[in-house]
Design an enzyme around this catalytic site. Structure first.
Site, PDB file in Angstrom:
ATOM      1  N   ARG A 152     -25.289  -7.051   5.773  1.00 44.24           N
ATOM      2  CA  ARG A 152     -24.751  -7.831   5.874  1.00 44.24           C
ATOM      3  C   ARG A 152     -25.251  -9.051   6.681  1.00 44.24           C
ATOM      4  NH1 ARG A 152     -18.788  -7.033   2.661  1.00 44.24           N
ATOM      5  NH2 ARG A 152     -19.987  -9.001   1.369  1.00 44.24           N
ATOM      6  N   LYS A 156       1.220  -0.918   0.081  1.00 45.09           N
ATOM      7  CA  LYS A 156      -0.082   0.262   0.234  1.00 45.09           C
ATOM      8  C   LYS A 156       1.107   1.507   0.313  1.00 45.09           C
ATOM      9  CE  LYS A 156      -4.452  -1.368   2.064  1.00 45.09           C
ATOM     10  NZ  LYS A 156      -5.020  -0.606   3.471  1.00 45.09           N
ATOM     11  N   GLU A 174     -18.952  -9.406   8.556  1.00 43.96           N
ATOM     12  CA  GLU A 174     -19.771  -9.100   9.455  1.00 43.96           C
ATOM     13  C   GLU A 174     -20.786  -9.926  10.174  1.00 43.96           C
ATOM     14  OE1 GLU A 174     -18.894  -5.751   6.277  1.00 43.96           O
ATOM     15  OE2 GLU A 174     -18.670  -8.361   6.563  1.00 43.96           O
TER      16      GLU A 174
END
Length: 644
Positions: free
Chosen positions: A421, A308, A393
């Protein structure tokens, strides 16, 4: 100008000089000579291989230059520059389908697929989306913004091509933690059993698996993806399967040899041919490996290591800070923001820490949203009671239910859009058992630049229909604190739903007062018209009431609704106006209408809220105004009704 390496992940740019290739010490952007010649991937595929390195440099600088002017996701996109180039260079897009997951790593993809000149409109009203979007480009083959959907979608595309007799490739690029979700593994399990021609590219940018990366592993990746290896493997399988003991010995030997240099076992158990790990910033490794894989049949799994923030020193050193920055000067980096009103997320974090000090049973859970949910301090001060379960989730909700069964007091910090979700788990595992789980529901309402996929537009409707569930919506910072305290004290499922960003600036009393269940308050007395405001809509309702001479009620509770207050207002006013930052259908206004029907009262009612369509990305204030949920819009709607 200092030239920065884009070599192996883990190499930091040398200190001093500019922070990124493409910027001189004054911070000016370089000329994007090669990049400007690429308006679609077919033009990219005309380049000579050595030119790809220059293109990568220009593309990385252009991403940085663009995001610094508009804001947006930065670290993840800087990390996918070479991978994006290699995929479009090797595969015949858009005929070959690439599905990106998570979608916020697709800025290089957008730039190379005809949207370079539209980058100044990124995530702005009427501009291009920050995520893949089918309506935006034929190269965006599947809309993704919630994670872990790519393998399922790409598998569907691969099977559809097979059923239609079409020869095309389907590639799922999954990364940024998305492999932690069960859906990704469900899809892999299905894909392996179907023997579909599917390529899954794992963009591993967190180094969660720590393989040796370098010349040896790049060589092995090319070897394992080559036709010679694949043909030899398939031939030996046919021969050795006739001798079971020898076949089993050979199979175990191959797994052992590959396992010494690659974490292949897990993925191969799903039926995939594992290839990698490979340096995702090395075009000389990526292109030939992908070229080899393109010739293979069946499910393939390519493990790519990226970093990243690659190529921009500040983002490499702090990818979290540069994950989704606003506008900034690339040569200087992000400067500390001036002290402003605290956000609701920060207030939740303060409440969490203060409550944990006096309540040892409190535990906090987040599905990979520590920073966004304001939980950094809590995670540092109470690490043994802090649980980041990853992008999972469903697991987060049921895990909380298990903790509650044993007398703990779990608080699930989750965005409204992501609780969708875990809805089955909320009903089946929490509500049916009436377990005391608190849901701190962040990002309720319109979220602005992330758009329809992240708007919290449906939570009132899907929460208030669930038995045993209490639903609260604070109008200000202090009320948010009080509602969180109330939710924890209830001993049953409860939700506190608050918006993104800062509130109106009300001081926090930080008291332990529990609000009376299901009771609102009258904030302004007027005549003829009564505005029933829910949550953050109180402020525009009060402003509108000044022009209308209306009464205003801060309803506080969506469930249970304050039937006594509704009755009193209905009996003393000609028009009731409900206002909520939520879809009208099934929302808080619907709860008021149901209450009136149950009471046998029939005043004129105007329900104001979000329309029956998905609201796009843009400035939140402008979006609210566009759907009539600012003070002026409320006044206009009310006057239109009373003039009838």
């Amino acid at each position: 100008m200092t030239t920065l390496t884009t070599g192996l992940p883990g190499e930091l740019p040398e200190k001093g000089g500019a922070h990124a290739r493409g910027y001189n010490e004054a911070g000016g952007a370089q000329m994007y000579e090669l990049l400007k010649s690429i308006n679609e991937p077919s033009e990219l595929r005309k380049l000579e291989r050595p030119q790809l390195h220059q293109l990568a440099d220009e593309l990385r600088a252009y991403v940085l230059d663009s995001v610094s002017k508009t804001g947006g996701h930065l670290s993840s996109n800087l990390g996918t520059v070479e991978l994006t180039i290699a995929l479009h260079y090797v595969f015949d897009t858009p005929e070959d389908r690439i599905v990106w997951d998570v979608g916020h790593q697709t800025y290089p993809h957008k730039i190379l697929t005809g949207r370079r000149e539209k980058m100044p409109t990124l995530r702005q009203l009427d501009g291009i989306s920050g995520f893949p979007r089918r309506a935006e480009s034929v190269y965006d083959t599947f809309g993704t913004a919630h994670s872990s959907t790519s393998i399922s979608a790409a598998l569907g595309m691969a099977v559809a091509a097979k059923l239609k007799g079409e020869s095309r490739h389907a590639i799922a690029v999954i990364g940024d933690g998305a492999m932690s979700a069960g859906m990704a593994f469900e899809a892999m399990n299905n894909a392996g059993a179907m023997d579909a021609d599917l390529l899954v590219v794992l963009n591993d940018n967190e180094m969660s698996i720590s393989p040796p990366v370098g010349a040896l592993t790049n060589y092995l990746a090319r070897l394992l993806s080559g036709r010679l290896y694949d043909t030899a493997k398939r031939t030996s399988e046919r021969v050795l399967r006739s001798v079971p003991r020898v076949w089993e010995l050979a199979r175990r030997a191959e797994e052992h040899v590959k396992g010494m240099v690659t974490p292949s076992t897990l993925f191969e158990e799903f039926g995939f041919n594992y290839i990698g790990p490979i340096d995702g910033h090395d075009l000389d490794a990526l292109v030939p490996t992908l070229t080899n894989i393109r010739k293979l049949k069946g499910p393939q799994f390519l493990h790519v290591i990226t970093r990243k923030g690659q190529g921009y020193k500040l983002a490499e050193e702090d990818p979290v800070l540069y994950h989704g920055p606003g506008k900034f000067n690339p040569s200087e980096g992000i400067k500390p923001a001036a002290v402003a009103k605290p956000t609701y997320s920060q207030i939740f974090g303060e409440w969490l820490c203060a409550t944990a000090e006096r309540e040892p049973r409190l535990v906090a859970i987040t599905p990979a949203m520590r920073e966004g949910s304001g939980m950094v301090e809590y995670s540092q001060r109470f690490p043994e009671r802090y649980f980041d379960v990853g992008i999972a989730e469903q697991h987060a909700v049921t895990y909380a239910a298990g903790l509650a069964c044993e007398g703990m007091k779990p608080v699930v910090a989750i965005y409204s859009t992501f609780l969708q979700r875990g809805y089955d788990q909320l009903i089946h595992d929490v509500a049916i058992q009436n377990l005391p789980v608190v849901f701190a529901l962040d990002r309720g309402g319109l979220v602005g630049s992330d758009g329809a996929t992240h708007n919290g537009a449906f939570d009132f409707a899907f929460l208030r229909c669930v038995p045993n569930m209490t639903v609260m919506a604070p109008a200000d910072e202090n009320e948010c604190w009080q509602m969180l305290t109330t939710a924890l004290a209830l001993g049953s499922p409860a939700t506190v739903r608050y918006p993104r960003g800062a509130g109106p600036g009300v001081a926090i009393g930080k008291d332990k007062r529990v609000l009376p269940l299901g009771k609102g308050e009258l904030r302004r007395e007027g005549k003829r018209i009564a505005i029933l405001a829910f949550g953050a809509m109180l402020q525009p309702a009060l402003a509108a009431a000044e022009q209308l001479g209306a009464s205003v009620a801060n309803m506080r509770f969506v469930k249970p609704i304050d039937a006594e207050l509704v009755k009193r207002l209905a009996e003393t006013h000609e028009l009731l106006v409900t206002v909520e930052e939520h879809v009208v259908m099934g929302g808080a206004g619907s709860a008021v209408c149901e209450t009136l029907a149950a009471l046998g009262l029939g005043p004129k009612v105007l329900n104001l809220g979000l329309p029956d369509r998905f609201i796009d990305h843009g400035d939140p204030a402008k979006l609210l105004a566009s759907v009539g949920l600012d003070a002026a819009g409320i006044v206009k709607s009310v006057r239109a009704v009373i003039s009838e």
